[in-house]
Motif scaffolding. Structure first.
Motif, mmCIF file in Angstrom:
data_model
loop_
_atom_site.group_PDB
_atom_site.id
_atom_site.type_symbol
_atom_site.label_atom_id
_atom_site.label_comp_id
_atom_site.label_asym_id
_atom_site.label_seq_id
_atom_site.Cartn_x
_atom_site.Cartn_y
_atom_site.Cartn_z
ATOM 1 N N CYS A 153 0.830 -1.218 0.000
ATOM 2 C CA CYS A 153 0.000 0.000 0.000
ATOM 3 C C CYS A 153 0.861 1.264 0.000
ATOM 4 O O CYS A 153 0.600 2.202 -0.768
ATOM 5 N N HIS A 156 2.717 1.671 -3.256
ATOM 6 C CA HIS A 156 1.743 2.067 -4.278
ATOM 7 C C HIS A 156 1.422 3.551 -4.155
ATOM 8 O O HIS A 156 1.365 4.271 -5.156
ATOM 9 N N HIS A 167 0.942 -0.320 -11.629
ATOM 10 C CA HIS A 167 0.047 0.501 -10.811
ATOM 11 C C HIS A 167 -1.398 0.066 -11.009
ATOM 12 O O HIS A 167 -2.176 -0.045 -10.048
ATOM 13 N N THR A 168 -1.775 -0.209 -12.244
ATOM 14 C CA THR A 168 -3.141 -0.646 -12.562
ATOM 15 C C THR A 168 -3.436 -2.017 -11.959
ATOM 16 O O THR A 168 -4.504 -2.229 -11.370
ATOM 17 N N ARG A 170 -1.986 -3.433 -9.390
ATOM 18 C CA ARG A 170 -1.984 -3.411 -7.919
ATOM 19 C C ARG A 170 -3.309 -2.945 -7.339
ATOM 20 O O ARG A 170 -3.688 -3.371 -6.243
ATOM 21 N N LYS A 171 -4.025 -2.077 -8.044
ATOM 22 C CA LYS A 171 -5.335 -1.635 -7.553
ATOM 23 C C LYS A 171 -6.248 -2.838 -7.335
ATOM 24 O O LYS A 171 -6.993 -2.911 -6.354
ATOM 25 N N TYR A 172 -6.171 -3.781 -8.260
ATOM 26 C CA TYR A 172 -6.987 -4.995 -8.157
ATOM 27 C C TYR A 172 -6.493 -5.891 -7.027
ATOM 28 O O TYR A 172 -7.268 -6.337 -6.176
#
Length: 249
Positions: A153, A156, A167-168, A170-172
């Motif tokens: 977290c 990120h 980055h995209t 890791r959101k998931y």
């Protein structure tokens, strides 16, 4: 002459951007990152597979740490995760050094500290097995999972300005990991209260056998949590590749 040679072997240079130098040896940061998450994945998968195929498992599914039982699986589990823990500590420093030019300093500082805590906890977890030292093992296991999540977290957040593929992704995975951590712990609340607190069961094997109905939920949640953390660690390859490209530009 001999003394100077020996001193040179053990000199560690942290100042380089793309490599860690230990004596005359150069360790590429990108390869260290990739080797670390692969080592963790291979170690746990191998120890669990050996544990299941050897007939030592109580039931299926079982917790990852149950594979840290006497035999070849313990050797794989302990040595592999000890090495991985050391590598995670190194990565906590090396990644923050690589990301420093484009990262937010506050979250990056948290990232460095939580990474060191996670790596240290993983080493201790590998040496205090759940069969003989259940309390210490649970403390270090929870520290590893929560520390790893905070590390992901904070890293990120520190790299929020870089809209990379990592980055995209890791959101998931941050959502999956958080949900899995919650489900795993909630699934164990009732058996711990009923069997340990109310009935006073202290034998680990007996508790696990009697709690299998809840473990059927908690163990898959743990697998998903573990895999999510691995995927988030691997996702930083994208930012590391970008940082190196900017350095070379």
């Amino acid at each position: 002459m001999h003394s100077r040679h020996c001193e040179g072997i053990f000199v560690i240079d942290w100042s380089m951007r793309k490599h860690l130098r230990v004596g005359k040896f150069m360790f590429d940061d990108f390869r260290t990152l990739r080797s670390t998450w692969i080592l963790i994945l291979v170690t746990t998968s191998s120890s669990m597979l050996i544990h299941a195929l050897s007939g030592h498992s109580r039931d299926i599914p079982f917790f990852i740490s149950e594979s840290d039982s006497p035999g070849l699986e313990r050797v794989v589990f302990t040595l592999g995760l000890t090495a991985a823990g050391v590598m995670l500590c190194i990565l906590a420093i090396r990644l923050s050094a690589n990301f420093e030019p484009s990262a937010k300093p506050g979250p990056l500082r948290i990232s460095r500290i939580s990474g060191l805590v996670t790596g240290s906890a993983l080493i201790l977890l590998s040496w205090f097995n759940m069969h003989d030292q259940i309390v210490l093992h649970c403390i270090f296991a929870l520290t590893t999972f929560v520390g790893g999540y905070i590390w992901a977290c904070s890293s990120h957040a520190a790299l929020a300005g870089l809209k990379t593929t990592g980055h995209t992704h890791r959101k998931y995975w941050l959502g999956v990991a958080g949900t899995s951590l919650l489900v795993m712990n909630l699934a164990l609340v009732k058996p711990i209260k009923t069997l340990v607190i109310d009935e006073g069961i202290r034998d680990v094997a007996s508790f696990l056998d009697m709690a299998q109905a809840w473990i059927n939920v908690a163990a898959p949640a743990e697998y998903l949590l573990f895999f999510s953390l691995i995927m988030m660690l691997a996702s930083f390859e994208h930012e590391l590749r970008l940082a190196r490209a900017n350095l070379e530009a």
